[in-house]
Design a protein around this motif. Structure first.
Motif, mmCIF file in Angstrom:
data_model
loop_
_atom_site.group_PDB
_atom_site.id
_atom_site.type_symbol
_atom_site.label_atom_id
_atom_site.label_comp_id
_atom_site.label_asym_id
_atom_site.label_seq_id
_atom_site.Cartn_x
_atom_site.Cartn_y
_atom_site.Cartn_z
ATOM 1 N N ILE A 69 -82.021 56.541 -68.070
ATOM 2 C CA ILE A 69 -80.933 56.352 -68.833
ATOM 3 C C ILE A 69 -79.843 57.315 -68.172
ATOM 4 N N PRO A 70 -78.696 57.259 -67.806
ATOM 5 C CA PRO A 70 -78.134 57.794 -66.677
ATOM 6 C C PRO A 70 -76.879 58.002 -67.726
ATOM 7 N N THR A 71 -76.612 60.102 -67.636
ATOM 8 C CA THR A 71 -76.117 60.197 -68.849
ATOM 9 C C THR A 71 -75.184 62.045 -68.088
ATOM 10 N N LEU A 140 -80.677 67.998 -65.092
ATOM 11 C CA LEU A 140 -80.937 66.576 -63.022
ATOM 12 C C LEU A 140 -82.534 66.773 -62.918
ATOM 13 N N ALA A 141 -82.150 65.699 -62.022
ATOM 14 C CA ALA A 141 -83.727 65.984 -61.384
ATOM 15 C C ALA A 141 -84.010 65.933 -60.424
ATOM 16 N N ALA A 142 -85.080 67.285 -60.330
ATOM 17 C CA ALA A 142 -84.622 68.239 -59.233
ATOM 18 C C ALA A 142 -84.621 67.096 -58.399
ATOM 19 N N SER A 143 -86.203 66.272 -57.321
ATOM 20 C CA SER A 143 -85.937 65.856 -56.246
ATOM 21 C C SER A 143 -84.372 64.396 -56.146
ATOM 22 N N SER A 144 -83.379 64.414 -56.922
ATOM 23 C CA SER A 144 -82.426 63.429 -56.237
ATOM 24 C C SER A 144 -80.949 64.094 -56.816
ATOM 25 N N LEU A 145 -81.419 64.989 -57.702
ATOM 26 C CA LEU A 145 -79.905 65.980 -58.586
ATOM 27 C C LEU A 145 -78.875 64.710 -58.958
#
Length: 306
Positions: A69-71, A140-145
């Motif tokens: 879920i983008p936010t 933030l997702a560490a792998s994709s920011l």
């Protein structure tokens, strides 16, 4: 590698129809709320459960065990149901901060809601939380920011192998069932049959759980072969064998999976399944080929190859 598939002409129709239909829900998810918003209001998803196309990894297909879920960073995250916090913080088996909550109807009848890529939890292990209670903030997702919440449901256990489709539990649109298109891709062979099935669902609720192909004799009605791609079963099988992320192989059990690009702006979720070397009949005229699809709302649809 073949180019990613494009959504079919059914996409706008399905998306509109689902919106008109309004929100219903699976009985399992009647009392749950969404982890973003904390209500039964549907949230846009950039990835659903199951096979997906990762453009950030040069078009590799992987298996996604939850929904994204983008936010914006710092968005409040809420418990989807009453439960007990079993994890809150950083752990070796998660790349980012996580909160996991145990929800039990009875001893041994538990599922675990899992909230990943958090910036900060505001609960601690052992806390009892209520449905809709604030438990943390997105990060933030560490792998994709990429700022988003990765949300999982693990049914019956806490490990990845127990991941199931979260839209079976969350309030989702009743909407239309999946749309199916099926065609033969071989040279009209009888003994060895190849079939492509394209499934299309509204992009606001991509809840596909199963696609199958059946070959049978028209004259006797005998089923010759049934080959099934069940999303949750696939996760249980291949997660147990190690790294189940990458599925970009020519065939896994005689099924190649080709998802189209999908994000929160997509009007439809489209995915193709290529079934190869299915058993056929001695006579081409006696062969019937049927495809079947199932979604989280229990819709089951069939289509036959011309």
């Amino acid at each position: 590698m073949k180019p990613p598939r494009k959504p079919s002409y059914l996409a706008p129709l399905l998306a509109l129809s689902a919106l008109v239909a309004g929100c219903g829900s699976d009985p399992e998810g009647a009392d749950l709320v969404w982890p973003i918003g904390g209500t039964d209001e549907l949230q846009p998803m950039s990835s659903s459960f199951g096979p997906r196309l990762q453009t950030s990894r040069d078009g590799v297909y992987d298996f996604h065990r939850g929904i994204d879920i983008p936010t914006v960073m710092g968005t409040p995250v809420y418990a989807v149901a009453d439960g007990k916090v079993t994890r809150a913080g950083r752990y070796d088996d998660f790349e980012d901060v996580v909160v996991q909550i145990e929800h039990c109807d009875a001893p041994g009848a538990c599922f675990y809601s899992t909230y990943i890529h958090l910036a900060l939890p505001v609960v601690e292990t052992g806390d009892q939380v209520g449905r809709g209670e604030h438990i943390g903030y997105t990060g933030l997702a560490a792998s994709s920011l990429f700022p988003h919440l990765h949300f999982e449901i693990r049914e019956g256990g806490t490990e990845k192998v127990y991941c199931v489709h979260p839209l079976r539990f969350l309030p989702t649109p009743g909407g239309l069932p999946p749309a199916l298109a099926v065609r033969r891709t071989d040279e009209d062979s009888t003994s060895s049959v190849s079939v492509e099935v394209e499934a299309t669902l509204p992009g606001i609720a991509p809840g596909l759980t199963e696609v199958a192909v059946v070959t049978e004799s028209r004259s006797t009605g005998e089923v010759i072969e049934e080959r099934v791609f069940d999303y949750e079963e696939w996760n249980r099988k291949y997660t147990a064998e190690g790294d189940a992320a990458i599925i970009d192989e020519q065939s896994l059990g005689g099924i190649r999976i080709e998802p189209a690009k999908f994000n929160a702006e997509s009007s439809a979720y489209v995915i193709a399944f290529r079934f190869s070397n299915l058993d056929g009949t001695a006579s081409a005229d006696d062969l019937r080929i049927t495809a079947r699809a199932r979604d989280v709302n229990g819709h089951v649809v069939e289509a036959s190859a011309p």
